[in-house]
Write a protein that holds these residues in place. Sequence first.
Motif, PDB file in Angstrom:
ATOM      1  N   LEU A 142     -32.790   4.840 -41.142  1.00  0.00           N
ATOM      2  CA  LEU A 142     -33.624   4.036 -42.038  1.00  0.00           C
ATOM      3  C   LEU A 142     -35.109   4.248 -41.731  1.00  0.00           C
ATOM      4  O   LEU A 142     -35.936   4.332 -42.648  1.00  0.00           O
ATOM      5  CB  LEU A 142     -33.264   2.552 -41.906  1.00  0.00           C
ATOM      6  N   LEU A 143     -35.435   4.336 -40.454  1.00  0.00           N
ATOM      7  CA  LEU A 143     -36.830   4.601 -40.076  1.00  0.00           C
ATOM      8  C   LEU A 143     -37.267   5.968 -40.587  1.00  0.00           C
ATOM      9  O   LEU A 143     -38.392   6.122 -41.075  1.00  0.00           O
ATOM     10  CB  LEU A 143     -37.001   4.518 -38.559  1.00  0.00           C
ATOM     11  N   CYS A 144     -36.382   6.966 -40.472  1.00  0.00           N
ATOM     12  CA  CYS A 144     -36.707   8.297 -40.998  1.00  0.00           C
ATOM     13  C   CYS A 144     -37.028   8.225 -42.486  1.00  0.00           C
ATOM     14  O   CYS A 144     -37.995   8.846 -42.958  1.00  0.00           O
ATOM     15  CB  CYS A 144     -35.535   9.255 -40.779  1.00  0.00           C
ATOM     16  N   GLU A 145     -36.227   7.472 -43.219  1.00  0.00           N
ATOM     17  CA  GLU A 145     -36.451   7.348 -44.662  1.00  0.00           C
ATOM     18  C   GLU A 145     -37.818   6.726 -44.940  1.00  0.00           C
ATOM     19  O   GLU A 145     -38.573   7.213 -45.789  1.00  0.00           O
ATOM     20  CB  GLU A 145     -35.343   6.505 -45.280  1.00  0.00           C
ATOM     21  N   ASN A 146     -38.149   5.677 -44.214  1.00  0.00           N
ATOM     22  CA  ASN A 146     -39.448   5.033 -44.413  1.00  0.00           C
ATOM     23  C   ASN A 146     -40.611   5.929 -44.007  1.00  0.00           C
ATOM     24  O   ASN A 146     -41.696   5.865 -44.594  1.00  0.00           O
ATOM     25  CB  ASN A 146     -39.520   3.727 -43.623  1.00  0.00           C
ATOM     26  N   LEU A 147     -40.396   6.779 -43.028  1.00  0.00           N
ATOM     27  CA  LEU A 147     -41.463   7.631 -42.502  1.00  0.00           C
ATOM     28  C   LEU A 147     -41.602   8.943 -43.280  1.00  0.00           C
ATOM     29  O   LEU A 147     -42.526   9.718 -43.021  1.00  0.00           O
ATOM     30  CB  LEU A 147     -41.202   7.948 -41.023  1.00  0.00           C
ATOM     31  N   GLY A 148     -40.675   9.186 -44.185  1.00  0.00           N
ATOM     32  CA  GLY A 148     -40.704  10.450 -44.910  1.00  0.00           C
ATOM     33  C   GLY A 148     -40.215  11.622 -44.080  1.00  0.00           C
ATOM     34  O   GLY A 148     -40.507  12.786 -44.394  1.00  0.00           O
ATOM     35  N   LEU A 149     -39.457  11.354 -43.027  1.00  0.00           N
ATOM     36  CA  LEU A 149     -38.869  12.404 -42.196  1.00  0.00           C
ATOM     37  C   LEU A 149     -37.486  12.749 -42.726  1.00  0.00           C
ATOM     38  O   LEU A 149     -36.813  11.915 -43.331  1.00  0.00           O
ATOM     39  CB  LEU A 149     -38.754  11.933 -40.741  1.00  0.00           C
ATOM     40  N   GLU A 150     -37.056  13.979 -42.465  1.00  0.00           N
ATOM     41  CA  GLU A 150     -35.725  14.358 -42.926  1.00  0.00           C
ATOM     42  C   GLU A 150     -34.666  13.475 -42.263  1.00  0.00           C
ATOM     43  O   GLU A 150     -34.830  13.024 -41.123  1.00  0.00           O
ATOM     44  CB  GLU A 150     -35.454  15.829 -42.617  1.00  0.00           C
ATOM     45  N   ASN A 151     -33.583  13.216 -42.992  1.00  0.00           N
ATOM     46  CA  ASN A 151     -32.519  12.378 -42.468  1.00  0.00           C
ATOM     47  C   ASN A 151     -31.972  12.982 -41.172  1.00  0.00           C
ATOM     48  O   ASN A 151     -31.677  14.177 -41.108  1.00  0.00           O
ATOM     49  CB  ASN A 151     -31.397  12.256 -43.506  1.00  0.00           C
ATOM     50  N   GLY A 152     -31.855  12.163 -40.147  1.00  0.00           N
ATOM     51  CA  GLY A 152     -31.339  12.619 -38.866  1.00  0.00           C
ATOM     52  C   GLY A 152     -32.395  13.170 -37.923  1.00  0.00           C
ATOM     53  O   GLY A 152     -32.076  13.550 -36.792  1.00  0.00           O
ATOM     54  N   TYR A 153     -33.666  13.179 -38.338  1.00  0.00           N
ATOM     55  CA  TYR A 153     -34.720  13.763 -37.503  1.00  0.00           C
ATOM     56  C   TYR A 153     -34.812  13.050 -36.148  1.00  0.00           C
ATOM     57  O   TYR A 153     -34.858  13.700 -35.095  1.00  0.00           O
ATOM     58  CB  TYR A 153     -36.076  13.696 -38.220  1.00  0.00           C
ATOM     59  N   LEU A 154     -34.868  11.735 -36.155  1.00  0.00           N
ATOM     60  CA  LEU A 154     -35.035  10.994 -34.899  1.00  0.00           C
ATOM     61  C   LEU A 154     -33.830  11.176 -33.992  1.00  0.00           C
ATOM     62  O   LEU A 154     -33.977  11.344 -32.769  1.00  0.00           O
ATOM     63  CB  LEU A 154     -35.289   9.513 -35.187  1.00  0.00           C
ATOM     64  N   LYS A 155     -32.638  11.163 -34.558  1.00  0.00           N
ATOM     65  CA  LYS A 155     -31.433  11.380 -33.745  1.00  0.00           C
ATOM     66  C   LYS A 155     -31.468  12.773 -33.115  1.00  0.00           C
ATOM     67  O   LYS A 155     -31.085  12.945 -31.947  1.00  0.00           O
ATOM     68  CB  LYS A 155     -30.180  11.217 -34.602  1.00  0.00           C
ATOM     69  N   LYS A 156     -31.945  13.758 -33.863  1.00  0.00           N
ATOM     70  CA  LYS A 156     -32.018  15.121 -33.344  1.00  0.00           C
ATOM     71  C   LYS A 156     -33.012  15.208 -32.186  1.00  0.00           C
ATOM     72  O   LYS A 156     -32.734  15.843 -31.162  1.00  0.00           O
ATOM     73  CB  LYS A 156     -32.412  16.079 -34.465  1.00  0.00           C
ATOM     74  N   VAL A 157     -34.168  14.588 -32.337  1.00  0.00           N
ATOM     75  CA  VAL A 157     -35.164  14.593 -31.261  1.00  0.00           C
ATOM     76  C   VAL A 157     -34.600  13.902 -30.019  1.00  0.00           C
ATOM     77  O   VAL A 157     -34.742  14.392 -28.887  1.00  0.00           O
ATOM     78  CB  VAL A 157     -36.466  13.904 -31.708  1.00  0.00           C
ATOM     79  N   PHE A 158     -33.957  12.756 -30.213  1.00  0.00           N
ATOM     80  CA  PHE A 158     -33.407  12.010 -29.084  1.00  0.00           C
ATOM     81  C   PHE A 158     -32.304  12.791 -28.371  1.00  0.00           C
ATOM     82  O   PHE A 158     -32.051  12.575 -27.188  1.00  0.00           O
ATOM     83  CB  PHE A 158     -32.841  10.667 -29.560  1.00  0.00           C
ATOM     84  N   HIS A 159     -31.626  13.679 -29.097  1.00  0.00           N
ATOM     85  CA  HIS A 159     -30.436  14.338 -28.557  1.00  0.00           C
ATOM     86  C   HIS A 159     -30.758  15.268 -27.402  1.00  0.00           C
ATOM     87  O   HIS A 159     -29.996  15.358 -26.426  1.00  0.00           O
ATOM     88  CB  HIS A 159     -29.721  15.110 -29.673  1.00  0.00           C
TER      89      HIS A 159
END
Length: 320
Positions: free
Chosen positions: A134-151
């Motif tokens: 949901l944060l990615c959507e609000n930030l205009g980042l591709e879906n799954g971007y934050l999960k990928k960075v955290f991984h």
Amino acid sequence: MEQTIKFPVVNLSKLNGEERDQTMALINDACENWGFFEIVNHGLPHDLMDNVEKMTKEHYKKSMEQKFNDMLRSKGLEKLETEVEDVDWESTFYLRHLPQSNLYDIPDMSDEYRTAMKDFGKRLENLAEDLLDLLCENLGLENGYLKKVFHGTKGPTFGTKVSNYPPCPGPEMIKGLRAHTDAGGIILLFQDDKVSGLQLLKDGDWIDVPPLNHSIVINLGDQLEVITNGKYKSVMHRVVTQKEGNRMSIASFYNPGSDAEISPASSLASKETEYPSFVFDDYMKLYAGVKFQPKEPRFEAMKNATAVTELNPAASVETF
């Protein structure tokens, strides 16, 4: 100060209806201006939450209360005649879920309690990942971007701090937990709905985070501030003690993996604001010694690798 500001409460069920846009806007505003929000209708079964709360309080009475009282005696804190600034009035233990669980290494937990916490932890892990999207959507980042960075290369780290804040004879003399920002990613808190104590710093004032039945409190850690280049903020918060009531707090931290490379997302980077790039484990080594100090010097220090390698941590911090 008398509280007049309305704390943001988000009804996640509205994401599936006509009020989705307004709900996403509320989440975005909370992330930008509060660093905190509270969610209801989040999908966690209420009977599971009730069971976890009941067994957590029973576990404290059976296995933790005497240890807490022994700690008070050993540190001379029974009477609290002067202000104490280097100890927290809390009883805690830590559960790791990812990358490897320690659930069956914790002593004195009943099988029923372990089973409930395993189920609860997995559901919170899924909820954390949904919220990151949901944060990615609000930030205009591709879906799954934050999960990928955290991984990173090893997957995220995820763990739970189980705390109790017993009644305190001198609330003005000691904090349940001293003011700090959280080092990691996104934090999901299941807190007592009857005994308050959690406060956040907003516009120079300490604001109560209201206890709501079956809610989950969300707050953002330092890593999300860096990745969003300051668009979203990690916020100072603390726990104040109470003369009556034992406050339960179950805080679950969905954090980057130890080798995850953290830096501002390219689409959010700007020349006006410069956040550092670093490996998450290096940040945690720095944070360990300065948890209860402002975050800005930490960000500045991460721009200089020698500041980290020369640091001699004064405290240990659970990184899960």
